[in-house]
Write a protein that holds these residues in place. Structure first.
Motif, PDB file in Angstrom:
ATOM      1  N   LEU A 283     101.294  32.105 123.257  1.00 52.92           N
ATOM      2  CA  LEU A 283     102.198  33.226 123.532  1.00 52.92           C
ATOM      3  C   LEU A 283     103.533  33.085 122.819  1.00 52.92           C
ATOM      4  CD1 LEU A 283     101.571  33.843 127.331  1.00 52.92           C
ATOM      5  CD2 LEU A 283     100.615  35.070 125.377  1.00 52.92           C
TER       6      LEU A 283
ATOM      7  N   GLU B 228     103.962  32.835 119.860  1.00 51.28           N
ATOM      8  CA  GLU B 228     103.859  33.602 118.619  1.00 51.28           C
ATOM      9  C   GLU B 228     103.895  35.108 118.862  1.00 51.28           C
ATOM     10  OE1 GLU B 228     100.126  32.262 117.108  1.00 51.28           O
ATOM     11  OE2 GLU B 228     100.718  30.163 117.252  1.00 51.28           O
ATOM     12  N   GLU B 229     103.942  35.531 120.112  1.00 47.97           N
ATOM     13  CA  GLU B 229     103.875  36.952 120.467  1.00 47.97           C
ATOM     14  C   GLU B 229     105.253  37.596 120.477  1.00 47.97           C
ATOM     15  OE1 GLU B 229     101.071  38.715 121.188  1.00 47.97           O
ATOM     16  OE2 GLU B 229      99.737  37.009 120.973  1.00 47.97           O
ATOM     17  N   ASP B 230     105.253  38.908 120.488  1.00 47.85           N
ATOM     18  CA  ASP B 230     106.477  39.685 120.635  1.00 47.85           C
ATOM     19  C   ASP B 230     107.058  39.402 122.022  1.00 47.85           C
ATOM     20  OD1 ASP B 230     108.413  41.628 121.059  1.00 47.85           O
ATOM     21  OD2 ASP B 230     107.120  43.327 120.580  1.00 47.85           O
TER      22      ASP B 230
ATOM     23  N   PRO C 281     104.517  40.431 125.177  1.00 48.73           N
ATOM     24  CA  PRO C 281     103.598  39.430 124.653  1.00 48.73           C
ATOM     25  C   PRO C 281     102.144  39.628 125.042  1.00 48.73           C
ATOM     26  CG  PRO C 281     104.846  38.525 126.462  1.00 48.73           C
ATOM     27  CD  PRO C 281     105.398  39.894 126.181  1.00 48.73           C
ATOM     28  N   VAL C 282     101.891  40.272 126.167  1.00 51.69           N
ATOM     29  CA  VAL C 282     100.516  40.348 126.625  1.00 51.69           C
ATOM     30  C   VAL C 282     100.114  41.749 127.062  1.00 51.69           C
ATOM     31  CG1 VAL C 282      98.862  39.476 128.317  1.00 51.69           C
ATOM     32  CG2 VAL C 282     100.559  37.937 127.371  1.00 51.69           C
TER      33      VAL C 282
ATOM     34  N   ARG D  43      98.466  44.365 124.529  1.00 55.14           N
ATOM     35  CA  ARG D  43      97.211  43.841 123.982  1.00 55.14           C
ATOM     36  C   ARG D  43      96.145  43.769 125.075  1.00 55.14           C
ATOM     37  NH1 ARG D  43      96.047  38.284 121.515  1.00 55.14           N
ATOM     38  NH2 ARG D  43      97.953  37.742 122.608  1.00 55.14           N
TER      39      ARG D  43
END
Length: 151
Positions: A123, A125-127, A131-132, A135
């Protein structure tokens, strides 16, 4: 008052795709619209669950859903459970968006839960703003739509 709030939020849901697009494309467009409408007001979701829905603006959208489901081959007795499955998923996604960006944290417990901790580490590496949730919504929507084909 609850129905007035429901009507105000529901007025931003676009059910036109249910009248115009092929079933699966229509479901995708409608679900995304539904999520966007409630994402602006996530705190009303629990309030709206306290009363039966009877706002004409929402019932018109349910009519579009029922007609599209029937046209896709669903029996009338399956329309309400199908609609409820979609709404439960969509509104659950809205609630997910309204909380912390990530609701679980294995930090400090990596040895006990190594695979989950490794997945959690990705996570980073996520925005950080989303983050979740988005997606997860898109993945879940794909799964739900793939099972929304009548048998």
């Amino acid at each position: 008052m609850v129905e007035d709030v429901r009507a105000l939020v529901s007025a931003h849901i676009d059910s036109q795709p249910l009248r115009e697009l092929p079933w699966e494309d229509a479901l995708r467009a409608w679900a995304r619209s539904y999520r966007r409408a409630f994402a602006r007001h996530p705190r009303v979701v629990p309030l709206l669950m306290t009363e039966r829905a009877s706002a004409p603006v929402l019932l018109a959208q349910y009519e579009d859903f029922a007609a599209a489901a029937e046209a896709a081959g669903w029996a009338l007795r399956e329309v309400i459970p199908l609609l409820t499955a979609f709404e439960s998923f969509i509104l659950g996604s809205v609630l997910d968006m309204s909380g912390p960006s990530v609701v679980f944290d294995p930090t400090g417990q990596e040895e006990a839960f190594p695979r989950f901790a490794a997945a959690f580490a990705t996570l980073a590496e996520e925005d950080p703003e989303d983050p979740v949730a988005t997606r997860a919504f898109e993945r879940g929507l794909d799964m739900l739509i793939s099972s929304a084909r009548p048998r």
